[in-house]
Motif scaffolding. Structure first.
Motif, PDB file in Angstrom:
ATOM      1  N   THR A  77       0.849  -1.195   0.000  1.00  0.00           N
ATOM      2  CA  THR A  77       0.000   0.000   0.000  1.00  0.00           C
ATOM      3  C   THR A  77       0.882   1.241   0.000  1.00  0.00           C
ATOM      4  OG1 THR A  77      -0.130  -0.129   2.411  1.00  0.00           O
ATOM      5  CG2 THR A  77      -1.931  -1.113   1.155  1.00  0.00           C
ATOM      6  N   TYR A  78       1.064   1.786  -1.186  1.00  0.00           N
ATOM      7  CA  TYR A  78       1.877   2.987  -1.354  1.00  0.00           C
ATOM      8  C   TYR A  78       1.440   3.679  -2.638  1.00  0.00           C
ATOM      9  CZ  TYR A  78       4.389  -0.178  -4.489  1.00  0.00           C
ATOM     10  OH  TYR A  78       4.699  -1.077  -5.480  1.00  0.00           O
ATOM     11  N   SER A  79       1.844   4.917  -2.785  1.00  0.00           N
ATOM     12  CA  SER A  79       1.476   5.688  -3.970  1.00  0.00           C
ATOM     13  C   SER A  79       2.325   5.276  -5.170  1.00  0.00           C
ATOM     14  CB  SER A  79       1.670   7.178  -3.699  1.00  0.00           C
ATOM     15  OG  SER A  79       1.523   7.923  -4.891  1.00  0.00           O
ATOM     16  N   ARG A  80       1.690   5.200  -6.337  1.00  0.00           N
ATOM     17  CA  ARG A  80       2.408   4.896  -7.585  1.00  0.00           C
ATOM     18  C   ARG A  80       2.865   6.157  -8.317  1.00  0.00           C
ATOM     19  NH1 ARG A  80       0.301   0.775  -4.652  1.00  0.00           N
ATOM     20  NH2 ARG A  80       0.756  -1.251  -5.602  1.00  0.00           N
ATOM     21  N   VAL A  81       2.771   7.303  -7.670  1.00  0.00           N
ATOM     22  CA  VAL A  81       3.187   8.553  -8.319  1.00  0.00           C
ATOM     23  C   VAL A  81       4.660   8.482  -8.699  1.00  0.00           C
ATOM     24  CG1 VAL A  81       3.695  10.992  -7.905  1.00  0.00           C
ATOM     25  CG2 VAL A  81       1.450  10.080  -7.345  1.00  0.00           C
ATOM     26  N   LYS A  82       4.933   8.760  -9.982  1.00  0.00           N
ATOM     27  CA  LYS A  82       6.305   8.798 -10.482  1.00  0.00           C
ATOM     28  C   LYS A  82       6.785  10.229 -10.681  1.00  0.00           C
ATOM     29  CE  LYS A  82       5.729   4.396 -12.939  1.00  0.00           C
ATOM     30  NZ  LYS A  82       5.693   3.738 -14.275  1.00  0.00           N
ATOM     31  N   TYR A  83       5.881  11.092 -11.128  1.00  0.00           N
ATOM     32  CA  TYR A  83       6.240  12.488 -11.389  1.00  0.00           C
ATOM     33  C   TYR A  83       5.266  13.393 -10.644  1.00  0.00           C
ATOM     34  CZ  TYR A  83       9.014  10.371 -15.053  1.00  0.00           C
ATOM     35  OH  TYR A  83       9.913   9.590 -15.733  1.00  0.00           O
ATOM     36  N   LEU A  84       5.820  14.245  -9.800  1.00  0.00           N
ATOM     37  CA  LEU A  84       5.024  15.157  -8.987  1.00  0.00           C
ATOM     38  C   LEU A  84       5.615  16.555  -9.111  1.00  0.00           C
ATOM     39  CD1 LEU A  84       2.874  15.798  -6.841  1.00  0.00           C
ATOM     40  CD2 LEU A  84       4.521  15.071  -5.099  1.00  0.00           C
ATOM     41  N   ARG A  85       4.840  17.471  -9.665  1.00  0.00           N
ATOM     42  CA  ARG A  85       5.316  18.851  -9.820  1.00  0.00           C
ATOM     43  C   ARG A  85       4.621  19.753  -8.812  1.00  0.00           C
ATOM     44  NH1 ARG A  85       6.222  21.436 -15.594  1.00  0.00           N
ATOM     45  NH2 ARG A  85       6.889  23.049 -14.113  1.00  0.00           N
ATOM     46  N   LEU A  86       5.430  20.399  -7.988  1.00  0.00           N
ATOM     47  CA  LEU A  86       4.931  21.318  -6.967  1.00  0.00           C
ATOM     48  C   LEU A  86       5.631  22.669  -7.043  1.00  0.00           C
ATOM     49  CD1 LEU A  86       4.750  18.746  -4.066  1.00  0.00           C
ATOM     50  CD2 LEU A  86       2.806  20.085  -4.881  1.00  0.00           C
TER      51      LEU A  86
END
Length: 349
Positions: A313-322
């Motif tokens: 159980t974890y996020s599959r986010v590969k690219y996160l722009r902030l």
């Protein structure tokens, strides 16, 4: 990205990960390669001012000729290109020789609805692709054949899409309506019958609210550069296959986003950049690309990405722009990488 979607993406929206490239132009079908009209000899059966390559004798290229009307189209032509001319109208008998025409490409002309005579387009019973981008239309054209799979009407002056115009288009998979003058009420309900529609672009219009009755099979949905302030609760619940959702350059605030509206298990990419968000909305753990740049975000709650962190159980986010927010490296929690363990790029600046 799901491998099953890859061929569709490559053909229809080359460069989908270039978020703000909206002038994508025309990408030919891989089964029928584009041949420039001046590159090869023409066949004998062709309008004299146009070119019908010997290697593709059923295609007629009449691009860049300053034409003011449709030339005579000989029988046997199935693919007709009339881009970059000065055509204002279409006479009712223009395609009488080619009622089995499959592609009609009319980008960059001066076409007006009032000068498209009678049922000239309705006669084309085998038509699959109709491109009238960059013209002077004020309404969506139609009715069209139920064989249509690709309708492109971007960069016009369209203010209205009527349900009767789209009636029966059960095979339509691609619909470009970006860069027009559409408002919420001028579209609501008109698209619902497009049961096979996978790609819908309504960017660069005048929407203040999301329209009702979106087609249920949508895979890609674009509402960039509108004036949308809020999203109804459970708005996307009926879109079970939705993978790409872009809502950048709108007026979204925290108060206009219900808690789980973006918790969509099928979603691969979500673009909420250039809005007025102060917090990160909750997303599903399957999301891979998340664009939040140029908002007013000042905190980084892990609960937006992971409800529970564990081996599976974890996020599959590969690219996160902030980048372009009110966050620094010090604002990121130490346990972030347990949740975002597959992230390849987290941009803060």
């Amino acid at each position: 990205m799901h491998l099953s979607s890859l061929p569709f993406l490559l053909v229809l929206i080359s460069g989908i990960f270039c978020q703000y490239d909206y002038d994508m132009g025309y990408f030919p079908d891989p089964d029928y390669p584009y041949v420039h009209s001046m590159m090869v000899p023409s066949t004998a059966v062709c309008a004299p001012e146009c070119n019908c390559p010997e290697t593709y004798p059923s295609a007629m290229y009449c691009d860049d000729l300053k034409l003011k009307s449709i030339p005579i189209v000989p029988a046997g032509i199935k693919y007709l290109y009339l881009r970059n001319n000065m055509i204002e109208g279409i006479e009712e008998n223009a395609f009488d020789n080619v009622t089995d025409l499959q592609w009609l490409i009319l980008d960059h002309n001066h076409l007006e609805n009032s000068k498209i005579k009678g049922k000239v387009l309705s006669k084309l019973k085998s038509l699959k692709k109709l491109h009238i981008n960059y013209n002077n239309l004020t309404e969506a054209v139609g009715p069209l054949a139920n064989t249509m799979d690709d309708l492109q009407l971007s960069h016009n002056k369209i203010t209205k899409v009527s349900a009767n115009v789209l009636e029966g288009m059960v095979n339509l998979t691609v619909f470009y309506l970006q860069n027009n003058q559409l408002k919420t009420d001028s579209v609501s309900g008109a698209l619902k019958g497009l049961k096979s529609l996978l790609y819908l672009d309504l960017s660069f219009n005048q929407f203040t609210k999301l329209p009702k009755g979106l087609p249920p099979a949508l895979l890609m949905l674009y509402f960039n550069n509108n004036q949308i302030t809020n999203i109804p609760d459970e708005y996307f619940q009926s879109l079970k296959a939705l993978q790409y959702l872009h809502l950048s350059h709108n007026r979204l605030t925290d108060g206009g986003i219900p808690g789980n509206v973006f918790n969509i298990s099928s979603l691969v990419e979500l673009d909420l950049s250039f809005n007025m968000l102060k917090s990160i909305p909750t997303v599903n753990e399957n999301l891979e690309n998340f664009y939040l740049q140029v908002n007013q975000i000042n905190k980084f709650p892990l609960s937006s990405f992971c409800k529970v962190v564990g081996p599976l159980t974890y996020s599959r986010v590969k690219y996160l722009r902030l980048d372009g927010n009110n966050l620094t490296q010090a604002d990121l929690p130490q346990e972030m990488y347990n949740c975002l363990r597959v992230a390849a790029d987290i941009s803060l600046q």
